[in-house]
Design an enzyme around this catalytic site. Structure first.
Site, PDB file in Angstrom:
ATOM      1  N   ALA A   1       0.839  -1.205   0.000  1.00  0.00           N
ATOM      2  CA  ALA A   1       0.000   0.000   0.000  1.00  0.00           C
ATOM      3  C   ALA A   1       0.872   1.252   0.000  1.00  0.00           C
ATOM      4  O   ALA A   1       0.601   2.218  -0.718  1.00  0.00           O
ATOM      5  CB  ALA A   1      -0.934  -0.007   1.206  1.00  0.00           C
ATOM      6  N   ASP A   2       1.914   1.248   0.800  1.00  0.00           N
ATOM      7  CA  ASP A   2       2.857   2.360   0.812  1.00  0.00           C
ATOM      8  C   ASP A   2       3.555   2.509  -0.540  1.00  0.00           C
ATOM      9  O   ASP A   2       3.679   3.614  -1.078  1.00  0.00           O
ATOM     10  CB  ASP A   2       3.921   2.139   1.892  1.00  0.00           C
TER      11      ASP A   2
END
Length: 402
Positions: free
Chosen positions: A174-175
């Site tokens: 996600a990052d």
């Protein structure tokens, strides 16, 4: 990949107000492509990931996490909560093309450093904000963390064994996706500025980017309204496309279409399956995926992983071992492609990092500065770029501003 050759973003200056992973991923990509990245860090503490340890590089004591996502950046310590620190930010912005930040929504406004506060004074500034949930919407004030976004974005519901518990990815995807989408947005905005002279803000929400890369699984749901189920290592739309046990371990077999399945069956004594309606087409095999798995598992156990790889590659049937990271970095193809580079750290230690995967024939990525020690470039930036005297810099240090 010469450290001295100019990158495609050479001459671009980026003010980096990011920390941890999503933002630093974005700014490291810009730095690899030739931009000058000035990373602003808190005095004494620095980026949070400096403390994400172990492991650390033994000589420098720097965390492996920080070293992996902060090359090609100049570290300047600065307390932006104080007026003197904010004044220095403004001096830097006079010569900066981009500002990238990942503070909570509204956090920079109280320092006079939000896009709304800066856009009139610096109309050419390209300002990228990376947050958990974006600048608008009911969740905008919430903090964003990778595991939280993986949970809320649906990927955990798709990952794991059938009937088992939801699982997050083994790396913080996600990052990483938020950082890469941020970089794409910055480059698009840069092209717009070339045409119009106008800057703009890029609003990157981690949840937005997570929903965007649900890809075929998201499309599967949107077309049916039915939640996809967890399938372990099996593909939701193709069969057989999964892991199988071999005689000595496991491997991935990826049979992407019907002609490939026919070739597989004819070469490994499974011709009878071609006359079975349940195996006749990919949709039929997907509908009968457990039968496919149960039927092929004894066959796959008859050879070692290496024997299967050799036999299947000769037939141009996609397959591969399930590697540990030790296997990955020892792989001859990974080594031939130069996927790991060595850089000299300011401590005198040689550190290894993964290379930038963007292969540009004329202006390849460059590797100029290993991840900096905290405040390594204070004098260079404050003195050399902004023209401050040694006495002025010393005074700022005494006040805890830098």
């Amino acid at each position: 990949m010469s450290a001295s050759s100019p990158g495609p973003l050479s001459g671009l200056r980026v003010l980096d107000l990011t920390r941890v992973l999503a933002g630093p991923t974005c700014t490291q990509m810009l730095g690899d492509l030739g931009a000058e990245v000035i990373k602003i860090e808190r005095p004494e503490a620095g980026d949070d990931t400096r403390g994400f340890a172990p492991p650390v590089w033994p000589k420098s004591g720097e965390s492996a996490y920080f070293v992996g996502v902060n090359r090609n950046k100049k570290s300047v310590t600065l307390d932006i909560s104080k007026p003197e620190g904010q004044a220095i930010i403004h001096k830097l912005l006079e010569s900066c093309d981009m500002l990238v930040e990942n503070f909570k929504v509204g956090a920079l406004a109280k320092y006079g450093l939000s896009y709304e506060k800066l856009k009139d004074k610096y109309p050419r500034l390209i300002y990228c904000s990376i947050t958990g949930f974006g600048q608008t919407g009911p969740y905008a004030p919430r903090p964003g963390y990778d595991a939280l976004i993986q949970a809320m974005g649906g990927i955990m519901s798709l990952t794991g064994e059938p009937g088992g518990s939801p699982q997050k990815s083994g790396v913080p995807v996600a990052d990483l996706f938020a950082g890469l989408y941020g970089c794409i947005g910055l480059l698009a905005a840069l092209n717009h500025r070339h045409a119009t002279g106008e800057g703009q803000q890029i609003d990157i929400g981690m949840l937005d980017t997570h929903v965007a890369w649900l890809a075929n699984q998201g499309s599967n749901f949107l077309s049916t309204g039915e939640n996809p189920v967890r399938l372990g290592n099996q593909h939701p739309n193709i069969a057989p496309y999964q892991e199988f046990p071999s005689k000595d371990g496991y491997l991935i077999l990826a049979v992407g279409n019907d002609p490939t399945f026919e070739r597989f069956c004819k070469n490994f004594g499974q011709e009878h399956l071609l006359a079975d309606e349940r195996f006749s087409t990919n949709p039929k095999r997907v509908a009968n995926r457990q039968l496919v798995t149960d039927t092929l598992t004894p066959l796959m156990k008859s050879k070692t992983t290496a024997e299967w790889v050799e036999a299947l590659e000769a037939l141009k049937i996609a397959c591969g071992p399930i590697n540990t990271l030790k296997d990955v970095f020892a792989d001859p193809h990974v080594q031939a492609r130069g996927c790991v580079i060595e850089m000299e750290h300011a401590s005198g230690e040689t550190v290894k990092v993964t290379a930038n995967p963007v292969r540009l024939s004329a202006t390849p990525p460059t590797y100029r500065i290993a991840a900096p020690v905290l405040g390594q470039h204070n004098d260079e930036v404050l003195g050399g770029l902004l023209g401050m005297s040694e006495a002025e810099i010393a005074g700022l240090k005494d006040q805890g501003i830098v």
